[in-house]
Scaffold this motif. Structure first.
Motif, PDB file in Angstrom:
ATOM      1  N   LEU A 182       0.829  -1.207   0.000  1.00  0.00           N
ATOM      2  CA  LEU A 182       0.000   0.000   0.000  1.00  0.00           C
ATOM      3  C   LEU A 182       0.865   1.259   0.000  1.00  0.00           C
ATOM      4  O   LEU A 182       0.620   2.206  -0.759  1.00  0.00           O
ATOM      5  N   LEU A 183       1.889   1.283   0.824  1.00  0.00           N
ATOM      6  CA  LEU A 183       2.746   2.456   0.914  1.00  0.00           C
ATOM      7  C   LEU A 183       3.582   2.648  -0.348  1.00  0.00           C
ATOM      8  O   LEU A 183       3.772   3.769  -0.815  1.00  0.00           O
ATOM      9  N   HIS A 184       4.064   1.554  -0.933  1.00  0.00           N
ATOM     10  CA  HIS A 184       4.933   1.669  -2.101  1.00  0.00           C
ATOM     11  C   HIS A 184       4.174   1.959  -3.390  1.00  0.00           C
ATOM     12  O   HIS A 184       4.771   2.436  -4.358  1.00  0.00           O
ATOM     13  N   THR A 185       2.896   1.658  -3.415  1.00  0.00           N
ATOM     14  CA  THR A 185       2.128   1.907  -4.635  1.00  0.00           C
ATOM     15  C   THR A 185       1.373   3.227  -4.590  1.00  0.00           C
ATOM     16  O   THR A 185       0.474   3.461  -5.394  1.00  0.00           O
ATOM     17  N   GLY A 186       1.712   4.081  -3.657  1.00  0.00           N
ATOM     18  CA  GLY A 186       1.124   5.413  -3.611  1.00  0.00           C
ATOM     19  C   GLY A 186       0.444   5.762  -2.316  1.00  0.00           C
ATOM     20  O   GLY A 186       0.106   6.933  -2.098  1.00  0.00           O
ATOM     21  N   GLY A 187       0.222   4.783  -1.453  1.00  0.00           N
ATOM     22  CA  GLY A 187      -0.495   5.050  -0.215  1.00  0.00           C
ATOM     23  C   GLY A 187       0.241   5.982   0.718  1.00  0.00           C
ATOM     24  O   GLY A 187      -0.371   6.849   1.353  1.00  0.00           O
ATOM     25  N   ALA A 362      -3.498  -7.743  -4.783  1.00  0.00           N
ATOM     26  CA  ALA A 362      -3.684  -7.838  -6.231  1.00  0.00           C
ATOM     27  C   ALA A 362      -4.453  -6.635  -6.773  1.00  0.00           C
ATOM     28  O   ALA A 362      -4.125  -6.101  -7.848  1.00  0.00           O
ATOM     29  N   CYS A 363      -5.462  -6.193  -6.012  1.00  0.00           N
ATOM     30  CA  CYS A 363      -6.272  -5.041  -6.440  1.00  0.00           C
ATOM     31  C   CYS A 363      -5.483  -3.735  -6.375  1.00  0.00           C
ATOM     32  O   CYS A 363      -5.892  -2.732  -6.968  1.00  0.00           O
ATOM     33  N   MET A 364      -4.386  -3.728  -5.650  1.00  0.00           N
ATOM     34  CA  MET A 364      -3.486  -2.566  -5.670  1.00  0.00           C
ATOM     35  C   MET A 364      -2.497  -2.654  -6.818  1.00  0.00           C
ATOM     36  O   MET A 364      -2.235  -1.672  -7.514  1.00  0.00           O
ATOM     37  N   LEU A 365      -1.930  -3.839  -6.999  1.00  0.00           N
ATOM     38  CA  LEU A 365      -0.857  -3.987  -7.978  1.00  0.00           C
ATOM     39  C   LEU A 365      -1.343  -3.805  -9.410  1.00  0.00           C
ATOM     40  O   LEU A 365      -0.644  -3.194 -10.238  1.00  0.00           O
ATOM     41  N   ILE A 366      -2.539  -4.311  -9.717  1.00  0.00           N
ATOM     42  CA  ILE A 366      -3.029  -4.223 -11.103  1.00  0.00           C
ATOM     43  C   ILE A 366      -3.175  -2.771 -11.556  1.00  0.00           C
ATOM     44  O   ILE A 366      -2.614  -2.377 -12.589  1.00  0.00           O
ATOM     45  N   PRO A 367      -3.929  -1.913 -10.827  1.00  0.00           N
ATOM     46  CA  PRO A 367      -4.022  -0.519 -11.277  1.00  0.00           C
ATOM     47  C   PRO A 367      -2.693   0.231 -11.190  1.00  0.00           C
ATOM     48  O   PRO A 367      -2.443   1.152 -11.976  1.00  0.00           O
ATOM     49  N   PHE A 368      -1.831  -0.169 -10.242  1.00  0.00           N
ATOM     50  CA  PHE A 368      -0.527   0.494 -10.143  1.00  0.00           C
ATOM     51  C   PHE A 368       0.305   0.224 -11.396  1.00  0.00           C
ATOM     52  O   PHE A 368       0.892   1.150 -11.980  1.00  0.00           O
ATOM     53  N   VAL A 369       0.357  -1.026 -11.830  1.00  0.00           N
ATOM     54  CA  VAL A 369       1.124  -1.373 -13.033  1.00  0.00           C
ATOM     55  C   VAL A 369       0.514  -0.714 -14.268  1.00  0.00           C
ATOM     56  O   VAL A 369       1.223  -0.179 -15.124  1.00  0.00           O
ATOM     57  N   ILE A 370      -0.815  -0.743 -14.357  1.00  0.00           N
ATOM     58  CA  ILE A 370      -1.485  -0.090 -15.488  1.00  0.00           C
ATOM     59  C   ILE A 370      -1.171   1.403 -15.501  1.00  0.00           C
ATOM     60  O   ILE A 370      -0.903   2.002 -16.548  1.00  0.00           O
ATOM     61  N   GLY A 371      -1.198   2.034 -14.318  1.00  0.00           N
ATOM     62  CA  GLY A 371      -0.878   3.460 -14.230  1.00  0.00           C
ATOM     63  C   GLY A 371       0.543   3.747 -14.660  1.00  0.00           C
ATOM     64  O   GLY A 371       0.811   4.756 -15.332  1.00  0.00           O
ATOM     65  N   SER A 383       9.297  -2.524 -11.752  1.00  0.00           N
ATOM     66  CA  SER A 383       9.697  -3.803 -11.144  1.00  0.00           C
ATOM     67  C   SER A 383      10.451  -3.574  -9.844  1.00  0.00           C
ATOM     68  O   SER A 383      10.272  -4.311  -8.864  1.00  0.00           O
ATOM     69  N   ARG A 384      11.284  -2.527  -9.830  1.00  0.00           N
ATOM     70  CA  ARG A 384      12.042  -2.219  -8.613  1.00  0.00           C
ATOM     71  C   ARG A 384      11.105  -1.822  -7.476  1.00  0.00           C
ATOM     72  O   ARG A 384      11.308  -2.206  -6.325  1.00  0.00           O
ATOM     73  N   THR A 385      10.058  -1.061  -7.798  1.00  0.00           N
ATOM     74  CA  THR A 385       9.080  -0.670  -6.776  1.00  0.00           C
ATOM     75  C   THR A 385       8.384  -1.895  -6.191  1.00  0.00           C
ATOM     76  O   THR A 385       8.213  -2.008  -4.971  1.00  0.00           O
ATOM     77  N   LEU A 386       7.988  -2.820  -7.060  1.00  0.00           N
ATOM     78  CA  LEU A 386       7.312  -4.031  -6.585  1.00  0.00           C
ATOM     79  C   LEU A 386       8.262  -4.895  -5.754  1.00  0.00           C
ATOM     80  O   LEU A 386       7.862  -5.462  -4.725  1.00  0.00           O
ATOM     81  N   PHE A 387       9.517  -4.985  -6.187  1.00  0.00           N
ATOM     82  CA  PHE A 387      10.500  -5.748  -5.418  1.00  0.00           C
ATOM     83  C   PHE A 387      10.739  -5.101  -4.064  1.00  0.00           C
ATOM     84  O   PHE A 387      10.820  -5.791  -3.036  1.00  0.00           O
ATOM     85  N   ASP A 388      10.831  -3.767  -4.037  1.00  0.00           N
ATOM     86  CA  ASP A 388      11.023  -3.046  -2.770  1.00  0.00           C
ATOM     87  C   ASP A 388       9.854  -3.289  -1.819  1.00  0.00           C
ATOM     88  O   ASP A 388      10.035  -3.373  -0.602  1.00  0.00           O
ATOM     89  N   ALA A 389       8.628  -3.380  -2.369  1.00  0.00           N
ATOM     90  CA  ALA A 389       7.458  -3.658  -1.531  1.00  0.00           C
ATOM     91  C   ALA A 389       7.567  -5.040  -0.908  1.00  0.00           C
ATOM     92  O   ALA A 389       7.262  -5.224   0.286  1.00  0.00           O
TER      93      ALA A 389
END
Length: 625
Positions: A182-187, A362-371, A383-389
């Motif tokens: 949540l924090l890494h994808t914009g929260g 999953a509901c966070m990651l899908i719109p984050f990647v699309i964005g 990919s680095r952001t997702l790995f950091d999460a």
């Protein structure tokens, strides 16, 4: 090299948690022992004995030996899980050694992560198991064979591999990972911006922003201390720059971060443990926490407002406050809403908590990647952001996992000796049937037992020892557990061992004692709120709608009266007059009687009316109005 290894192990833990949340967990002993093995490896990589210095070679060797012993003990259980669960084996000398090694390793890692208080408690528990037969009277026990103790701790699912370790490796781990994603994808940015947007230009806006932001982080963080360390580095310097006294700025952050632990829906991970311990649905725990959490934050925000009126503090500069368009940027907001929406929808649909958290991720990651694709962001950066999460999620589980594994050892020892029941019966014998006296004894005990221990482990300890005393005098289990949970939580801001205060004071570069005094003042209502659980069943959303409304109204009167008292409001220039009005109104609000509540409301209204000149005169002192 060491940092890369640490990140790789942390990401592996995050991936393990996510996979088992989606696909289903392994058999309980396998799931728990694999998780403990991974956490031990990451723990020694993250918290080495000596990060540098002359003895670094020796310290690395010691760390390798300790990690090897702990991992070997956990992996041994992984490969012998079926035999352990089906044959109830007698402990062999090898298994006795592995038991000793695992306990020592867990306690050493606990010492490195949270200090000496918790390991000392476990050592006292172990000493009592081995030596308690020498104690005369009710506090003694019959004694236990060392091999039987090893079987209980190591070769069963009620010792170190018990339900608390199970929660740490499934539900709590899934939510820690949820919070990291949540924090890494914009929260993180969204929470801070919305808090600034909502409160930035109001009186005491910087402190209110810190409170709102820390509450948002804290409810998914799982640790008040970690929350202070994370958000405090941003909020405390901002408050100091706007002329807030350093001790007050640090206290605001410590109290706000602590409040996140009592805020639904997650309650700093304690909601899941409480649901497991008393056998109720998780959503029932979250619902019960709504009114008390609202009381907490109304009290803190009102106290901040009144203190700011009396002090020459500035407003947050307009250029530092984001616009609504910036704060509600769809590319950051949609992943947040998607994650929270997916989580809540799955929970309401009756799916398991861990699976719900996985769907939320999953509901966070899908719109984050699309964005990111929409913004044509570099794929490697995404990919680095997702790995950091994954890394942060895995790393965030270490302290909670080690604490709960150690707490599970302590709980198993308490159950083995029956000391919890004995202490509860002693409390009841001292208090008789006086629920207020018993509540005071239990509250004081919880504050002492919780000192120096992270919230989750503190709750487990006090729930095992003190909650039965309240249940023995006909208090509902949910009420009893919420009562002890609140006092275990606020122990982190209660002197003399107030670890959240220590961290906040170090960030503010000020002595901890003035911070502790300000923290107690800001959180004063929290010391009283649990007694309202005993007086008003509706406070925890039980009973009729009328009873719930009466509890909420009584709580509001208590909150406003307490805030007026602790913020130093004077009526007609007299602090004594303020005390003569607000103290009785607060006390009457605690008494479950319609006439008492009516009198409290009348007194409160009189006090607020007399306080109007105070507000008008003091508002002129605030620059930027």
């Amino acid at each position: 090299m060491l940092e890369n290894s640490r990140r790789l192990v942390a990401a592996t833990i995050g991936a393990f948690v996510l996979w088992t949340a989606f696909a289903g967990q392994f058999e309980s002993l396998v799931q728990r022992s694999v998780m403990v093995a991974l956490l031990l490896l990451l723990g020694f990589l993250t918290y080495p004995l000596r990060p540098g210095g002359r003895t670094r070679g020796w310290s690395i060797a010691l760390d390798v030996v300790l990690a090897g012993i702990g991992i070997a003990a956990a992996v041994y259980v992984t490969f012998n899980a079926n035999r352990i669960m089906t044959t109830l084996p007698m402990a062999s000398p090898l298994e006795l050694g592995l038991t000793l090694g695992l306990v020592v390793v867990l306690l050493e890692l606990a010492r490195r992560t949270v200090g000496l208080a918790f390991p000392i408690l476990v050592i006292v528990g172990l000493s009592y198991v081995f030596l308690g037969h020498l104690i005369p009277g009710r506090l003694g026990h019959r004694g236990f064979d060392v091999y039987f103790i090893a079987e209980t701790i190591y070769l069963s699912d009620i010792g170190v591999w018990g339900s608390l370790t199970g929660l740490a490796s499934t539900l709590i781990a899934a939510f820690v990972l949820f919070g990291a994603v949540l924090l890494h994808t914009g929260g993180g940015k969204t929470f801070m911006d919305i808090a600034l947007l909502v409160s930035g230009r109001s009186i005491g806006g910087a402190a209110k922003m810190a409170t709102i932001a820390s509450a948002s982080f804290g409810t998914v963080n799982g640790s008040a201390v970690a929350n202070v360390a994370t958000t405090g580095t941003l909020t405390i310097p901002l408050m100091k720059r706007l002329n807030y006294p350093p001790q007050f700025a640090a206290a605001v952050e410590a109290v706000a971060s602590t409040g996140g632990q009592v805020t639904p829906p997650i309650l700093g991970a304690a909601a899941f443990i409480m649901a497991e311990m008393i056998g109720v649905e998780y959503l029932r725990i979250a619902l019960a926490a709504v009114i008390p959490a609202a009381m907490f934050y109304i009290a803190v925000l009102l106290t901040i407002h009144l203190v700011a009126l009396r002090s020459n503090v500035g407003l947050v500069p307009r250029e530092e406050i984001p616009s609504a368009r910036q704060a509600l940027d769809p590319l950051r907001l949609i992943p947040v809403l998607g994650g929270l929406g997916g989580l809540i929808f799955m929970l309401v649909s009756g799916r398991s908590v861990a699976y719900s958290a996985a769907i939320g991720i999953a509901c966070m990651l899908i719109p984050f990647v699309i964005g990111d694709l929409w913004r044509r962001r570099n794929v490697a950066a995404t990919s680095r952001t997702l790995f950091d999460a994954l890394v942060e999620g895995g790393a965030g589980i270490v302290i909670i996992g080690v604490m709960l594994a150690g707490a599970q050892i302590l709980v198993s020892l308490l159950n083995l000796t029956g000391i919890g029941v004995t202490l509860s019966s002693l409390v009841v014998a001292i208090g008789g049937q006086n629920i207020v006296l018993i509540g005071l004894i239990v509250a004081g005990s919880c504050l002492i037992l919780g000192m120096g221990i992270p919230t989750t482990a503190a709750y487990v300890l006090v729930a095992s020892v003190m909650a039965p005393a309240l249940i023995a005098v006909q208090v509902e289990p949910l009420v009893a557990h919420m009562f002890v949970f609140y006092y275990a939580t606020i122990s982190v801001i209660t002197p003399p061992v107030c670890i959240a205060v220590f961290v906040a004071a170090s960030i503010a570069n000020v002595g901890w004692w003035p911070v502790a005094l300000n923290a107690v003042r800001l959180g004063a209502v929290t010391y009283v709120v649990p007694f309202m659980f005993l007086a008003y069943p509706g406070m925890l959303w039980s009973g009729s709608g009328l009873g719930i409304a009466e509890a909420a109204l009584s709580g509001l009167v208590l909150v406003i009266s307490t805030a007026m008292l602790t913020s130093g409001v004077s009526l007609r220039g007299s602090r004594m007059l303020a005390g003569a009005i607000f103290a009785p109104s607060a006390l009457l609000a605690l008494y479950p009687n319609e006439l008492a509540l009516g009198a409290a409301i009348i007194l409160l209204c009189i006090g607020i009316h007399l306080a109007k000149p105070f507000h008008q005169s003091q508002m002129k002192l605030v620059p930027g109005q």
